[in-house]
Each structure stands twice: as structure tokens, then as C-alpha cells.
Design a protein around this motif. Structure first.
Motif, PDB file in Angstrom:
ATOM      1  N   VAL A   1       0.886  -1.212  -0.102  1.00 45.17           N
ATOM      2  CA  VAL A   1      -0.104  -0.347   0.355  1.00 45.17           C
ATOM      3  C   VAL A   1       0.681   1.124   0.062  1.00 45.17           C
ATOM      4  CG1 VAL A   1      -1.873   1.287   1.666  1.00 45.17           C
ATOM      5  CG2 VAL A   1      -1.776  -1.751   0.787  1.00 45.17           C
ATOM      6  N   HIS A   2       1.641   0.580   1.151  1.00 44.32           N
ATOM      7  CA  HIS A   2       2.501   2.669   1.229  1.00 44.32           C
ATOM      8  C   HIS A   2       4.203   2.210   0.822  1.00 44.32           C
ATOM      9  CE1 HIS A   2       3.779   6.493   2.166  1.00 44.32           C
ATOM     10  NE2 HIS A   2       2.287   7.053   2.589  1.00 44.32           N
ATOM     11  N   PRO A   3       4.837   3.398  -0.107  1.00 45.24           N
ATOM     12  CA  PRO A   3       6.426   3.108   0.156  1.00 45.24           C
ATOM     13  C   PRO A   3       6.675   2.670   1.654  1.00 45.24           C
ATOM     14  CG  PRO A   3       5.280   4.847  -0.918  1.00 45.24           C
ATOM     15  CD  PRO A   3       4.630   4.822  -0.226  1.00 45.24           C
ATOM     16  N   GLY A   4       8.154   2.019   1.491  1.00 41.54           N
ATOM     17  CA  GLY A   4       8.595   1.810   3.006  1.00 41.54           C
ATOM     18  C   GLY A   4       9.887   1.225   2.976  1.00 41.54           C
ATOM     19  N   ALA A   5      10.190   0.157   3.798  1.00 41.21           N
ATOM     20  CA  ALA A   5      11.935   0.324   3.705  1.00 41.21           C
ATOM     21  C   ALA A   5      11.410  -1.468   2.807  1.00 41.21           C
ATOM     22  CB  ALA A   5      12.168  -0.404   5.495  1.00 41.21           C
TER      23      ALA A   5
ATOM     24  N   TRP B   1      10.227   1.011  -1.504  1.00 43.66           N
ATOM     25  CA  TRP B   1       9.785   2.536  -2.213  1.00 43.66           C
ATOM     26  C   TRP B   1       8.980   3.218  -3.473  1.00 43.66           C
ATOM     27  CZ3 TRP B   1      10.453   4.958   2.034  1.00 43.66           C
ATOM     28  CH2 TRP B   1      11.251   4.300   3.119  1.00 43.66           C
ATOM     29  N   THR B   2       9.400   1.939  -3.865  1.00 42.15           N
ATOM     30  CA  THR B   2       8.840   2.047  -5.329  1.00 42.15           C
ATOM     31  C   THR B   2       7.443   0.493  -5.483  1.00 42.15           C
ATOM     32  OG1 THR B   2      10.658   0.674  -6.406  1.00 42.15           O
ATOM     33  CG2 THR B   2      10.912   3.124  -5.839  1.00 42.15           C
ATOM     34  N   GLY B   3       6.905   1.282  -6.966  1.00 36.63           N
ATOM     35  CA  GLY B   3       5.951   0.613  -6.699  1.00 36.63           C
ATOM     36  C   GLY B   3       4.704  -0.256  -5.769  1.00 36.63           C
ATOM     37  N   THR B   4       4.205   0.635  -5.105  1.00 38.64           N
ATOM     38  CA  THR B   4       3.339   0.724  -4.230  1.00 38.64           C
ATOM     39  C   THR B   4       2.126   1.392  -4.863  1.00 38.64           C
ATOM     40  OG1 THR B   4       3.548   3.059  -3.596  1.00 38.64           O
ATOM     41  CG2 THR B   4       4.875   0.847  -2.814  1.00 38.64           C
ATOM     42  N   LEU B   5       0.450   0.691  -3.807  1.00 40.85           N
ATOM     43  CA  LEU B   5      -0.195   1.682  -4.718  1.00 40.85           C
ATOM     44  C   LEU B   5      -0.497   3.016  -4.473  1.00 40.85           C
ATOM     45  CD1 LEU B   5      -3.412   1.665  -4.863  1.00 40.85           C
ATOM     46  CD2 LEU B   5      -3.824   1.452  -2.662  1.00 40.85           C
ATOM     47  N   VAL B   6       0.050   3.861  -3.575  1.00 40.93           N
ATOM     48  CA  VAL B   6       0.388   5.346  -3.434  1.00 40.93           C
ATOM     49  C   VAL B   6       1.207   5.641  -5.008  1.00 40.93           C
ATOM     50  CG1 VAL B   6       1.617   7.120  -1.910  1.00 40.93           C
ATOM     51  CG2 VAL B   6       0.449   5.022  -0.711  1.00 40.93           C
ATOM     52  N   ASN B   7       1.696   4.601  -5.582  1.00 41.62           N
ATOM     53  CA  ASN B   7       2.495   5.561  -6.290  1.00 41.62           C
ATOM     54  C   ASN B   7       1.976   4.960  -7.550  1.00 41.62           C
ATOM     55  OD1 ASN B   7       5.755   3.398  -4.891  1.00 41.62           O
ATOM     56  ND2 ASN B   7       5.977   5.623  -6.034  1.00 41.62           N
ATOM     57  N   ALA B   8       0.683   3.882  -7.289  1.00 43.86           N
ATOM     58  CA  ALA B   8       0.224   4.260  -8.545  1.00 43.86           C
ATOM     59  C   ALA B   8      -1.289   5.310  -8.949  1.00 43.86           C
ATOM     60  CB  ALA B   8      -0.692   3.052  -8.618  1.00 43.86           C
ATOM     61  N   LEU B   9      -1.410   5.338  -7.315  1.00 40.60           N
ATOM     62  CA  LEU B   9      -2.849   6.244  -7.449  1.00 40.60           C
ATOM     63  C   LEU B   9      -2.672   7.573  -7.801  1.00 40.60           C
ATOM     64  CD1 LEU B   9      -3.952   5.484  -3.739  1.00 40.60           C
ATOM     65  CD2 LEU B   9      -4.718   5.063  -6.377  1.00 40.60           C
TER      66      LEU B   9
END
Length: 346
Positions: free
Chosen positions: A111-115, A118-126
Motif C-alpha cells: 500500500v505505502h512506500p517503506g523499507a 520504496w517504489t511499485g506501491t499503491l501510493v505510487n500508482a494512485l
């Protein structure tokens, strides 16, 4: 009211404090006067940043006491570019308007970038998908995450696009639907079948003493204990007509609280961990040997916890309408269910 500021600046809201505002804190009065347009934390940040004036002078201090009769002007600067950056990742969108977006999250998507992610997350997509329709959460053009699903859990999620929507939805999730129409239901495939077909698991959760990345049922008096309640009902049993003989079951879980790994920990706590769960069901992997083929191979190789957020209902933050979204089991769980249904019944 909104009035033009100096040339090139953002529009501002100018409000006159009534006599009864005397003695009130500036941030508290503004939060009430703006009727949920901005969160109190956002208002405090604007005050500290010099974007709020009282009688023409920057306030700077959220705790400043009002005298009544002052003109308070709030300038909301343009939202800053989002961090992290947007990425063109396909999304299964169930609904979208200017306030929010509802998606069916696939398993494997963080869902959210983290350790480590850092990429390829839902937040990046949204960020990439929503673009300029994000008006800014806390002054930054980013989606407002009000609830999360584990990386390997699939299902329905709602995400806010505006500060107002973010605040309203966050409040709804914070009180777990006690004062509104919030409803969350999950489908889980578990080993064996609970003795009781319908029951409530009320067991506090905290950090595991063995592994701090995991959660565990803990004494409610422990400092880090968090109240956690899951209601479940057995939808279908496989390999047996009774809980004593069943090898696996499809269970409907309803959340009254929303703690990290709640369903996974609660089901393991009552002796029926989720099929495929690498953290809370590892000791049950050998249960697959009791299944006939092809269910045996599918269950043994199942790559994730068999958990799907199938239903989400909530009150729309702008219209007040009850929004309800429900999705079918994803292909991997549906295939496992078909194989389990073919098991001989004892």
C-alpha cells in the motif's frame, strides 16, 4: 468568504471572529469555523508557516487567544508535488469521483512506500492515476490512506483525494463504524473448522515478544495492548460435514476494530490459522498432506495468506450517501475453494 490575495498568490478565506470567540485558541476556533474543510493539524501547520493573519498580522502561534472582532485570514498555498513519484501501475478501479477512489487491491501490492518497498506501491500508482485531481492531503498532492491491507491480502480499499475526505474517512475508521455506516467483511480460508459456527473473538493484540514484526494475543493490561474484536461465521466446510471432521473452512470475518494482522492472529489464536499464512500458520503447513489431490498441491504451494477484503461500506464524506462495494474471491482463492469442494467428505 474567499477574497483575492496579492497578485499571483492563492485565494484566501477572511473571517471575522464574533464576540463569543474571545479567549478561544486560534486553531480551535478556525477548525470549527471552517467546518471540516481543513484538519486541525493542517490549520496548525498553516499558522506556523505564516499563512494565517489576525487583523493583518501573521499569527504564527496556534495557541494564540482571540479577543473577538478580529479579521482572521487564511491563505492555503498550492499543494506541493507528491513524494514519492507516480508510477504507471494498473489499478482495478471500482469507483472514483473528485473526493475519493475505491479500488480492488491485488495480492502482492504494497500500500505505502517503506523499507524494502520504496517504489511499485499503491501510493505510487494512485499518484500517477489521479494526477491533478489530488487537491492535497496536508498540503501535498498525495492520496490519503485511511486504512491498509497487508501486502498479500487482496480486496476493497477506499482512498481519499482531498483533505476534507481524508479527515471524514479517517474519523470513520478510527471509531470502527460505531457512529456511522462503516462495514468491513473479509473472506478467509482456514485450516480445520471452528467448533462454533458463529462467534466473537475478543482478544487484545500487541507486539510478539519473539519477533517484533509480528503481532500476538497479549494480556489486556500490557502497555502496548490494543483492544481487538473479530466476529466470524463459518460459510462452508470442506472434507467433513462437521467441525470435528472438516479439513478446512471458508470463514466470513467482520471487523469491529482494525488492528495490524488482526484476522490472521485471531484465527491462529483459536487454532485455525489461514491457509498459506507464512507468519501465523507455518506450523500447520503439513495439514496439506491430509488433503487429496489436487487440493493437496494447491494448498501446500499457496503463496500467501488466503484472505480477501470482500466488502467495504462507508458514508461518502461529501454527499452522506452510503457507499457499498463487494468483490468476488480472486482467482487464486477461488481455485483453492474449487479444489477443496472436490474433497471426499468424511
Amino acid at each position: 468568504m474567499s477574497v483575492p490575495d496579492s497578485e499571483g498568490a492563492a485565494p484566501r478565506k477572511a473571517l471575522v471572529t464574533p464576540p463569543e470567540a474571545a479567549g478561544q485558541r486560534l486553531d480551535q476556533w478556525l477548525a470549527a469555523a471552517l467546518e471540516g474543510e481543513l484538519s486541525r493539524s493542517r490549520i496548525q501547520a498553516l499558522i506556523r508557516g505564516g499563512h494565517v493573519t489576525v487583523s493583518g498580522r501573521p499569527a504564527h502561534e496556534p495557541k494564540r487567544k482571540l479577543a473577538g472582532g478580529e479579521t482572521v485570514a487564511v491563505t492555503v498555498p498550492e499543494a506541493e508535488p507528491a513524494e514519492p513519484q507516480g508510477e504507471a501501475i494498473p489499478l482495478d478501479i471500482l469507483y472514483e469521483d473528485s473526493h475519493l477512489i475505491v479500488i480492488d487491491k491485488p495480492a502482492g501490492l504494497v500500500v505505502h512506500p517503506g523499507a524494502g518497498n520504496w517504489t511499485g506501491t499503491l501510493v505510487n500508482a494512485l499518484i500517477a492515476h489521479c494526477g491533478d485531481t489530488l487537491s492535497g492531503i496536508g498540503g501535498v498532492k498525495r492520496p490519503g490512506i485511511v486504512h491498509r491491507l497487508d501486502k498479500e491480502t487482496s480486496g476493497v480499499m477506499v482512498v481519499a483525494k482531498t483533505d476534507q475526505a481524508h479527515r471524514a474517512l479517517a474519523d470513520a475508521f478510527a471509531d470502527h463504524g460505531a457512529s456511522g455506516s462503516l462495514e468491513r467483511a473479509y473472506s478467509a480460508l482456514v485450516w480445520g473448522a471452528p467448533e462454533r459456527m458463529n462467534a466473537t473473538i475478543d482478544a487484545a493484540l500487541g507486539r510478539s515478544t519473539r519477533d517484533r514484526t509480528r503481532r500476538a494475543v497479549v494480556n489486556a493490561g500490557r502497555e502496548d495492548a490494543r483492544h481487538a474484536v473479530t466476529r466470524y461465521s463459518v460459510s462452508e466446510m470442506f472434507g467433513g460435514a462437521s467441525p470435528e471432521g472438516a479439513l478446512a473452512a471458508l470463514v466470513d470475518c467482520r471487523l469491529e476494530t482494525g488492528r495490524t494482522h488482526q484476522i490472521r492472529v485471531h484465527m491462529a489464536h483459536i487454532g485455525h490459522p489461514l491457509i498459506g499464512d507464512p507468519e501465523y500458520g507455518l506450523a500447520f503447513r503439513t495439514k496439506a498432506n491430509r488433503l487429496a489431490e489436487p487440493a493437496r498441491s494447491i494448498a501446500a504451494a499457496f503463496p500467501r495468506q488466503a484472505l480477501h477484503a470482500r466488502l467495504l461500506a462507508f458514508e461518502h464524506p461529501a454527499t452522506g450517501e452510503t457507499m457499498r462495494f463487494e468483490t468476488a474471491l480472486p482467482a487464486d482463492m477461488a481455485g483453492l475453494v474449487r479444489a477443496l469442494r472436490d474433497l471426499p467428505r468424511s
